[in-house]
Enzyme design. Structure first.
Site, PDB file in Angstrom:
ATOM      1  N   ASP A  37       0.857  -1.180   0.000  1.00 49.24           N
ATOM      2  CA  ASP A  37       0.000   0.000   0.000  1.00 49.24           C
ATOM      3  C   ASP A  37       0.900   1.238   0.000  1.00 49.24           C
ATOM      4  O   ASP A  37       1.814   1.330  -0.816  1.00 49.24           O
ATOM      5  CB  ASP A  37      -0.970  -0.069   1.193  1.00 49.24           C
ATOM      6  CG  ASP A  37      -1.947   1.081   1.270  1.00 49.24           C
ATOM      7  OD1 ASP A  37      -2.941   1.064   0.527  1.00 49.24           O
ATOM      8  OD2 ASP A  37      -1.728   1.997   2.084  1.00 49.24           O
TER       9      ASP A  37
ATOM     10  N   HIS B  90      -7.137  -6.189  -1.248  1.00 50.92           N
ATOM     11  CA  HIS B  90      -6.075  -5.237  -0.967  1.00 50.92           C
ATOM     12  C   HIS B  90      -5.118  -5.698   0.124  1.00 50.92           C
ATOM     13  O   HIS B  90      -3.959  -5.303   0.140  1.00 50.92           O
ATOM     14  CB  HIS B  90      -6.682  -3.889  -0.576  1.00 50.92           C
ATOM     15  CG  HIS B  90      -5.678  -2.791  -0.477  1.00 50.92           C
ATOM     16  ND1 HIS B  90      -4.955  -2.348  -1.564  1.00 50.92           N
ATOM     17  CD2 HIS B  90      -5.247  -2.066   0.581  1.00 50.92           C
ATOM     18  CE1 HIS B  90      -4.137  -1.384  -1.178  1.00 50.92           C
ATOM     19  NE2 HIS B  90      -4.279  -1.194   0.119  1.00 50.92           N
TER      20      HIS B  90
END
Length: 387
Positions: free
Chosen positions: A125, A363
């Protein structure tokens, strides 16, 4: 005087991981999770988390990397968790949170542990951006880089050939105005995260921090069936509106309200094996204490454009150490900026060893599918060491 924070109770960590602090790292008292510390002279791997995560996000892969012979370090980055020495005042100085100072944090930690270099830096991320800049700026120290969930397009270009024909003023980006003008008015989450209200919206979420994080992690995971990503054609409102609401939000909603609409059922929560409630409670306790502003400062550095000139110092440079990209196949982060994943493979990284999309992962790939992530990382480390 506030008592110093304690290490994480060993009962909350997998066997083989310890929690500790290292002082005087670029002004920080840095909290670090460490695995593979039992024997000396192991090659080192550095793990960098993103938002809203912690060093704890690497708990499932650290033992596997340590078992393969590595000394594994995962830190609570500046603005997060039990690392202290940072100030998240909204009206304070943003400069400590800029990317090149986060690189300095990572470099300082590596040096503190007595390493001249690490075998690889791995970032997920927003940590992927830090890892990319680590490899770009100090390839002698960070000898390989694995980027996860957020591809890297390279440093911004400098204005070129303007000595006799001055560069035209950079036009204002109309995308935010156009998003607000859509039939279903929208706003981009990074600019929402840059507002004064965002931290309070999340830390004082009506559902509480625990349920806010449950909804947030669920919404961006493979468990949410709406995550079927595909490439976008351009950075325009009509294309961005195809993104889920956790990226391009409804104009009048907070992030807490956004994820509340997708809250998993009690049965879904009970069936969750990658983030059971006991583990989620650790995140909730940390963010309830610190708030989210430390991480939100990172977004503000980007949306403000205040540090673009510093990044332009590296214009034209590529990441030349071995690199790879790992993401969940159900992760929209791959495509949220049109053309970035292609630029990563063609210009930003000159020695890209592979792009791996893991099925049944969104994610939070290193938490959703830790065994496959560990396998791919170990395979990459072996390749990279052979150069």
């Amino acid at each position: 005087m506030t008592e110093p924070l304690s290490a994480i109770d060993a009962a909350l960590l997998p066997p083989g991981i310890r929690s500790r602090f290292v002082d005087d790292i670029n002004g920080l008292r840095m909290h670090v999770l460490e695995a593979g510390f039992e024997t000396r002279d192991r090659p080192c791997i550095l793990l960098l988390h993103g938002f809203p995560e912690l060093a704890y996000s690497w708990r499932k892969v650290m033992p596997q990397l340590a078992a393969a012979g590595y000394h594994v370090l995962a830190l609570d980055q500046r603005g997060y968790g039990r690392t202290t020495g940072w100030d998240a005042d909204y009206d304070g100085d943003l400069a400590p949170f800029r990317l090149l100072n986060l690189v300095r944090d990572a470099l300082g930690l590596v040096a503190a542990f007595g390493y001249r270099h690490v075998e690889a830096v791995v970032g997920h991320d927003f940590g992927s951006s830090v890892a990319a800049w680590c490899a770009l700026v100090r390839p002698d120290v960070f000898r390989a880089v694995a980027l996860m969930s957020a591809p890297f397009a390279g440093p911004p270009p400098l204005p070129f050939g303007t000595a006799d024909v001055p560069a035209a003023p950079k036009p204002e980006d109309p995308v935010h105005r156009d998003l607000a003008a859509l039939p279903r008015p929208r706003k981009h989450y990074q600019w929402y995260y840059s507002t004064r209200e965002a931290n309070g919206d999340m830390q004082r979420a009506p559902q509480g921090v625990h349920d806010f994080l449950r909804g947030y992690y669920h919404h961006k995971s493979a468990d949410w069936t709406g995550n079927r990503p595909f490439p976008l054609n351009s950075w325009t409102a009509s294309e961005l509106a195809k993104l889920p609401t956790y990226y391009v939000m409804r104009l009048g909603q907070t992030m807490a309200e956004t994820v509340a609409e997708e809250m998993p059922s009690p049965a879904q929560i009970a069936a969750n094996r990658w983030l059971p409630d006991l583990e989620l409670a650790f995140y909730a306790g940390e963010y309830d204490r610190t708030g989210f502003q430390g991480g939100l400062q990172w977004y503000r550095c980007g949306t403000s454009g205040a540090f673009t000139a510093e990044h332009e110092t590296y214009s034209g440079r590529s990441i030349d150490v071995p690199s790879c990209f790992i993401s969940g196949r159900q992760d929209w982060g791959i495509y949220q900026r049109s053309g970035t994943i292609e630029a990563m493979q063609t210009t930003a990284c000159s020695d890209m060893r592979g792009v791996h999309l893991i099925d049944h992962a969104g994610h939070w790939v290193q938490q959703e599918q830790p065994d496959e992530v560990s396998r791919l990382l170990l395979e990459f480390f072996t390749q990279a060491a052979g150069r």
